[in-house]
Write a protein that holds these residues in place. Structure first.
Motif, short mmCIF file in Angstrom:
data_model
loop_
_atom_site.label_atom_id
_atom_site.label_comp_id
_atom_site.label_asym_id
_atom_site.label_seq_id
_atom_site.Cartn_x
_atom_site.Cartn_y
_atom_site.Cartn_z
N LEU A 111 -30.98 -22.28 28.21
CA LEU A 111 -32.16 -22.05 27.34
C LEU A 111 -31.77 -22.45 25.91
CD1 LEU A 111 -33.24 -18.58 28.78
CD2 LEU A 111 -34.17 -20.82 29.37
N THR A 112 -31.72 -23.74 25.69
CA THR A 112 -31.16 -24.21 24.42
C THR A 112 -32.09 -23.97 23.24
OG1 THR A 112 -31.96 -26.38 25.07
CG2 THR A 112 -29.62 -25.93 25.40
N ASP A 113 -33.37 -23.72 23.52
CA ASP A 113 -34.26 -23.43 22.39
C ASP A 113 -34.11 -21.99 21.90
OD1 ASP A 113 -35.41 -21.98 24.38
OD2 ASP A 113 -37.39 -22.92 24.28
N ARG A 114 -33.26 -21.25 22.56
CA ARG A 114 -32.93 -19.86 22.19
C ARG A 114 -34.16 -18.95 22.15
NH1 ARG A 114 -29.40 -20.50 16.89
NH2 ARG A 114 -31.18 -21.81 16.40
N ARG A 115 -35.18 -19.32 22.89
CA ARG A 115 -36.38 -18.47 22.90
C ARG A 115 -36.23 -17.39 23.96
NH1 ARG A 115 -41.13 -22.17 21.00
NH2 ARG A 115 -42.39 -21.04 22.49
N PRO A 150 -35.75 -16.87 17.76
CA PRO A 150 -35.83 -17.86 16.67
C PRO A 150 -36.63 -17.33 15.48
CG PRO A 150 -36.44 -18.85 18.79
CD PRO A 150 -36.24 -17.40 19.04
N THR A 190 -30.20 -16.22 14.81
CA THR A 190 -31.31 -15.67 15.58
C THR A 190 -31.13 -14.20 15.95
OG1 THR A 190 -30.25 -16.41 17.60
CG2 THR A 190 -31.88 -17.89 16.63
N ASP A 245 -41.60 -15.57 18.36
CA ASP A 245 -40.60 -15.53 19.43
C ASP A 245 -39.45 -14.63 18.98
OD1 ASP A 245 -41.48 -17.01 21.65
OD2 ASP A 245 -41.23 -18.86 20.50
#
Lengths: 89, 188, 992
Positions: free
Chosen positions: B97-101, C668, C714, C744
């Protein structure tokens, strides 16, 4: 103890929930554009009907979701429950 | 003075459960726990990364090789993992999950498990939990957050008369005492 | 004289098991299966109580839950004593000890009975009018005297030694009442496989069938049918039959409260097993089969001992084998009393007569009484009774007039007909409908999923009761209706409400409507004369129906009087709301397990055991136990705190901060989310740095604070106050889910994941350094308000460089199970530096010296950031955060006299002010003084060698240097307004 229909988990005992006040009290997207009277209304003024009331509950000891309930404040009958963002039935 | 840096990591000390002699209750010490939070779109990739089905219905668990994923909310899973494999969880997700969401939080020490076995366990739980433990209402495999007296609890029915209960560590003595007292009403 | 009134045979008692008991110290014998009331009657005891107001002698009136007179205190000692129990419901056991109530010194000689002679001065509402002046006399004299004279039993003075259980339960059908209707309902529902709970208040299920020698059901004598029905129910695995269980309350959404008595009947108290169990039952459907209650007749002096309800008398004879008297006179408006007369006649009583108000009585029971040769007086009334402590005679007169006839008797058995027990149905908010033919309120449209069956629905025969029960039970779960063949159970008719007509001046006599509250017909009339028209007003003025019996016997008669006097039908008057509980429930049932240490969870940190082993004194902070101070060698708190403060300022102290709330904010949009929540700016906070955050409510007032660390781009590690942790998380979730769902970011409580150990003092670094792996914690590499992830004592840790003392400080977050080990390693490492554990009290003093606020102490929900001098923390460039718009309101901008945080120094440096004390400008001004503010924190500062105080003071910022006053009980204290930072105002020590 009420039996509250969580839109996610189904009927659950009231003890699992936290009351969240009147529903559909909208916080302005840009509060700076709201005048003092409007903001005071938002902060402090609530309906207190004897009868149908749309109100927020959180399934705090459950799925944790906030949702809305249409409850009759006189009979305690719950007519509907619906998710945040859904229109009031 | 002695250099203390290299002292071996000490053993975990869980909250004490007094010996009540009630063989129906067993503290389950140790183990790793994570809370995983993510949106619908990330369920598939996360499940692949972890090698466990996350698309189970709400309030159901999936179990693979002594790993468990309990869906407690539409976007929340309690992961019960072997302690020895715990270190790999974060890297596996981060790689996929590289978008870190998403949010993965280690709560291994936040709560402790108690295993409850016995025909009277549904009745015992009903002393402080208002849920219906009829098999039709709370089937085997169901898991949910709820309350047991004044403690928050996660309750997982593993069998008709076997329940796994997780409570926050500081509530363990309280919950244990109540289980013991109520247990006396239902001799083993 | 032993059980002189006991019949030789018959009834459901076990004559082979004799039980001894005492009443007011006198010893009697009874049998297994007796109630206290039936056993007393068996011994010829009718006088069992004194009335509430007039202290009139009173006897046993009924045989059930409706009993208003026979209230007794029962228990072997004070710790097992329950007052106000209805003797008609107390099961007899060997050694039972009971006492009467509301009498002094004894039932026979009661000083309070003087009230009875003065009765004309105590009409309804007398206390509203009589005791108004002088004002002080009310609280000093009248009220205490009245409270002593009136009232019921005495409260036990020792804690209840019994324990109590509680249970939630669920079922398809809850059937309330195990009489014929309830049994039929439970059977019909059970046959479909439904989950059924059947509860009944009595020891034995059966209801009216327990005193039914005549009826035959489906070919079986009633008692045999009952036995068979119970056996059938027991065979269904999903049926639970709860005896000794009273349904006392009907709550919304079909939740019912039941009180199950577990050990009261067993005698010897066993304090380890529960005395009773509170059931909270959620039922899909409810069948109320609660039966009907016989009404008394309201005639002059209708309250003498020996006067009882006719059906109760028959129950005593047939179920308990007890004769209420040998020469009963029956007074009735209903056929069923003829059945009583016949039963007693058969049992050997000399029935003195049957006085029937009605002009004719031609039902089967009346015919049988006639055949038996019992004297019957039709169209007649009882105009008075005589006898001091027991009724001895009655005067009977024809309603048409004529001479009074005196009839000697030892009991008067009355019947005004039957009132359906609609209490639970009414509690459920079901509508009641008045039925003029029955003179009764009947259940109408239900408000919950509930059905009413049997006599409670106004049905009058056994066959109807059974079939209505079966229909209700089947209907609740979609089962099939059943018919029953019933013989020898004929219909009995009749009934009367109101004051019995007669030829006496109604103002000169007392005819009781409400026995328990001593309300007479005259009182109800008085209320109407005083202008009350609503039944609710009459109820409150006279107190009729307001006693613990909830008007079970009195409501209909009071309505009958109102109806007659107002010339309005009862349906136009309506009835009052029935309130729970149906019968009183001991407090212990509601407390359940929540007592002593289990009253609330006692939350303990991972380090608690270490502190406890070293004699720490703990204090409650929310649900947490926190070490307050660590006394050594007999130190008191002040000495211990002074030593701990010196250690932190001069060396190093160690403190358990584990209870601080912690929330992991991840995603994020984490920084953006915190921007919108906290007043501070977060975007530019670099990973590895900390910032002190302030959280407002939407109205602009401070609700929480705490240090927030940015772990990564984050991920934020948010701390909250100890007490505020759940509240802050709930508030954040609220905004996240409902206002900012597009962000998010996710929140997870980590309060209990970490044990937090604070090391504070100039030597703190020396103590930690040897234990740290993977980080440089030098002053240069790790300045104040920074954080690093590393290993400490071999354990993964988040190390914060932060201070709540004003000294060089660190807070070590380690996984909680390792907390104590790390603490012990630090203690070992600190040994050489004189490391000193300190508690919350020292923490409070040290932070007050620095002017650091504590939310909830310096703030009270009406304090803005500006009020405590924190305006500078507000992220000025942010378009919005919670509370920003409220702070911009004109009301804040124009208000000039807001309370602001200041420091105060007393003129006498040794004087420590009281927290909460008020601040005034002139102590000589007249009271009430103008208050300028109040003390929020006040301590002895060991560091400064004098007392210090923080305060919220009007225009405080502009008052620096002013002298003000704090009026204390010990006299006036002069104070000077100073800065709220008492120590190291430049903050030099933080940077050590």
């Amino acid at each position: 103890m009420l039996l509250i229909p969580c839109p996610y988990c189904g009927n659950r005992p009231e003890i699992e929930f936290a009351y969240g006040g009147e529903a559909h009290v909208v916080r302005a997207a840009d509060p700076g554009q709201v005048d003092d009277a409007g903001w005071t209304e938002f902060l402090y003024c609530r309906n207190n009907p004897r009868g149908d009331h749309a109100e927020r509950w959180r399934h705090a000891y459950g799925c944790g979701r906030f949702f809305n309930v249409k409850r009759n404040t006189y009979t305690d009958h719950i007519e509907a429950s619906y998710r945040i963002g859904e229109t009031r039935p | 003075m002695a250099n203390l840096v290299h002292m071996v990591a000490p053993a975990r000390r869980v909250p004490p459960c007094a010996d009540t002699g009630d063989r129906r209750y067993t503290p389950v010490n140790g183990g790793a726990r994570f809370l995983l939070r993510l949106r619908e779109a990330a369920i598939g990739p996360a499940a692949e990364a972890l090698g466990i089905d996350l698309a189970v219905p709400l309030n159901r668990a999936s179990v693979v090789n002594s790993r468990g994923a309990m869906r407690l909310s539409p976007d929340e899973w309690l992961l019960l993992w072997p302690e020895t494999e715990a270190a790999s969880v974060a890297p596996l997700l981060a790689a996929r999950l590289t978008d870190r969401r998403y949010s993965l939080t280690d709560i291994s020490h936040r709560q402790t498990g108690l295993m409850l076995n016995g025909a009277a366990v549904p009745d015992i739980l009903n002393s402080g939990c208002a849920l219906d433990f009829d098999l039709a209402a709370f089937p085997v495999g169901m898991v949910t957050r709820t309350n047991f007296f004044k403690a928050e609890a996660v309750l997982w029915r593993q069998d008709e008369f076997s329940f796994y209960l997780e409570v926050w560590r500081s509530f363990v003595p309280y919950v244990w005492s109540l289980l013991s007292i109520v247990g006396r009403e239902y001799p083993e | 004289m032993t059980q002189a009134y006991r019949l030789a045979a018959g009834g459901r008692i076990d004559r082979s098991r004799t039980l001894g008991f005492s009443f007011d110290g006198k010893h009697y014998k009874g049998y297994q299966g007796d109630t206290l009331a039936s056993a007393l009657l068996a011994n010829g005891v009718h006088l069992v109580g004194r009335s509430f107001k007039y202290h009139r002698p009173r006897g046993i009136l009924s045989a059930g839950a409706e009993e208003p007179n026979a209230l007794a205190g029962v228990g072997c000692d004070d710790a097992h004593y329950t007052p106000n129990l209805r003797a008609t419901q107390v099961e007899l056991y060997d050694g039972l000890k009971a006492e009467s109530q509301n009498r002094s010194p004894s039932l026979v000689r009661d000083y309070g009975a003087v009230n009875d002679l003065l009765w004309r001065f105590f009409p309804a509402g007398f206390y509203y009018k009589t005791f108004m002046w002088p004002r002080k006399a009310w609280t000093k004299f009248f009220e205490p005297r009245i409270r002593e004279m009136a009232g019921l039993g005495r409260s036990p003075q020792t804690p209840d030694a019994a324990c109590y259980a509680q249970r939630f339960a669920h079922c398809d059908v809850l059937v309330i009442g195990a009489g014929p209707a309830g049994l039929a309902a439970a059977l019909a529902a059970a046959k479909t496989g439904a989950r059924v709970i059947l509860c009944d208040e009595q020891a034995e299920p059966g209801g009216s069938l327990l005193a039914e020698p005549d009826a035959v059901i489906d070919g079986l004598p009633a008692a045999d049918w009952l036995k068979a029905a119970l056996a059938q129910l027991a065979a269904f695995p999903k049926v639970k039959v709860l005896a000794r269980t009273i349904a006392f309350g009907y709550f919304p959404h079909n939740m019912l409260g039941l009180a199950e008595s577990l050990t009261d009947h067993a005698g010897e108290p066993d304090d380890t097993s529960p005395r009773g169990r509170l059931w909270q039952v959620r039922a899909k459907e409810v069948v109320i089969a609660a039966g009907a209650i016989e009404r008394p007749l309201v005639f002059p002096d209708n309250d003498r001992p020996g006067i009882m309800l006719a059906e109760a008398a028959r129950i005593y004879a047939e179920r308990y084998g007890v004769l209420p008297g040998r020469k009963p006179l029956v007074f009735t408006a209903h056929d069923s009393a003829y059945r009583t007369a016949l039963a007693l006649h058969r049992a050997g009583c000399a029935v003195a007569g049957i006085v029937d108000m009605r002009p004719a009585a031609d039902g089967p029971y009346a015919a049988a009484a006639r055949r038996a040769g019992l004297p019957i007086y039709l169209a007649s009334t009882v105009s008075g009774t005589g006898g001091r402590l027991r009724v001895a005679r009655a005067t009977v007169v024809s309603l048409a007039g004529g001479a009074e006839q005196r009839i000697d008797c030892d009991t008067i058995l009355m019947s005004g007909g039957f009132t359906p027990s609609v209490h639970l149905f009414s509690q459920s908010r079901g509508k009641l409908v008045f039925d003029a033919t029955l003179d009764a309120f009947l259940p109408g449209a239900p408000a919950e999923a509930c059905r009413v069956a049997g006599a409670g629905a106004g049905l009058q025969t056994l066959k109807e009761a059974l079939e209505s029960g079966a229909a209700a039970g089947a209907g609740a779960v979609g089962g099939a209706a059943v018919t029953y063949q019933v013989t020898n159970a004929p219909l009995a008719r009749g009934g009367f409400i109101g004051v019995v007509p007669g030829h006496v001046d109604p103002t000169s006599v007392r005819a009781f409507v409400d026995y328990q509250n001593d309300v007479t017909a005259k009182d109800v009339s008085l209320a109407l004369r005083e202008g009350m028209r609503s039944v609710e007003h009459v109820k409150r003025f006279t107190t009729t129906g307001m006693a613990t019996d909830q008007g079970k016997l009195s409501n209909m008669n009071a309505l009958g009087i109102m109806s007659a006097e107002l010339g309005k039908p009862v349906s136009a008057i309506g009835t009052t709301t029935f309130r729970m509980p149906y019968t009183p429930v001991p407090f212990g049932y509601f407390a359940g397990y929540a007592r002593g240490e289990l009253f609330e969870p006692e939350r303990r940190t991972a380090i608690h055991g270490w502190a406890a082993e070293r004699g720490a004194v703990f204090e409650d902070v929310g649900l947490w136990k926190r070490a307050r101070y660590f006394p050594q060698g007999g130190e008191d708190m002040r000495a211990a705190v002074a030593r701990e403060c010196r250690a932190v300022r001069g060396g190093v102290g160690i403190f358990d901060a584990s209870t601080l709330g912690k929330i992991e904010v991840v995603g994020p949009d984490a920084a953006e989310f915190l921007n919108r929540m906290y007043i501070n700016a977060w975007t530019k906070l670099q990973p590895g740095r900390l910032r002190y955050g302030i959280l407002l409510r939407e109205d602009g007032f401070i609700i929480d604070d705490g240090v927030i660390g940015r772990v990564s781009e984050t991920c934020f590690h948010v701390t909250t106050t100890t007490g505020g942790a759940p509240r802050v998380l709930a508030m954040m979730e609220d905004y996240l889910q409902t206002e900012f769902p597009e962000l998010d970011v996710w929140l997870t409580s980590t309060t209990e994941q970490y044990a937090v150990i604070a090391l504070q003092g100039p030597l703190a670094r020396q103590v930690i350094e040897p234990l740290v792996e993977g980080a440089d914690i030098s002053a240069k590499a790790m300045p104040h308000m920074s954080m690093v992830e590393c290993r400490i004592a071999g354990v993964p840790a988040r190390l914060f460089r932060v201070s709540f003392t004003g000294e060089l400080g660190f807070e070590i977050n380690v996984p909680a199970d390792y907390g104590r080990s790390v603490w012990e390693a630090l203690m070992e490492s600190g040994l050489a530096h004189g490391i000193t554990p300190y508690g919350t009290e020292t923490m409070h003093v040290l932070r007050a010296e620095k002017g650091y606020i504590i939310v909830g102490q310096e703030t009270d929900g009406t304090v803005t950031p500006a009020d405590v001098g924190y305006s500078g923390m507000i992220g000025k460039a942010k378009p919005d955060f919670v509370g920003k718009r409220a702070l911009a309101r004109e009301a804040f901008a124009t208000q000039t006299n807001r309370k602001q945080l200041v420091g105060l120094l007393t003129a006498d440096p040794a004087l420590v002010l009281e927290e909460g004390a008020h601040i005034v400008a002139d102590p000589a001004q007249p009271k009430p003084m103008t208050m300028l503010g109040h003390i929020t924190s006040s301590y002895w500062s060991e560091t400064l060698g004098r007392s210090i105080a923080l305060a919220l003071l009007r225009d405080g910022a502009a008052r620096t240097g002013e002298t003000l006053h704090v009026p204390l009980e010990s006299g006036d204290a002069r104070v000077t307004v100073v800065s709220s930072v008492f120590y190291d105002p430049e903050g030099v020590r933080l940077n050590g």
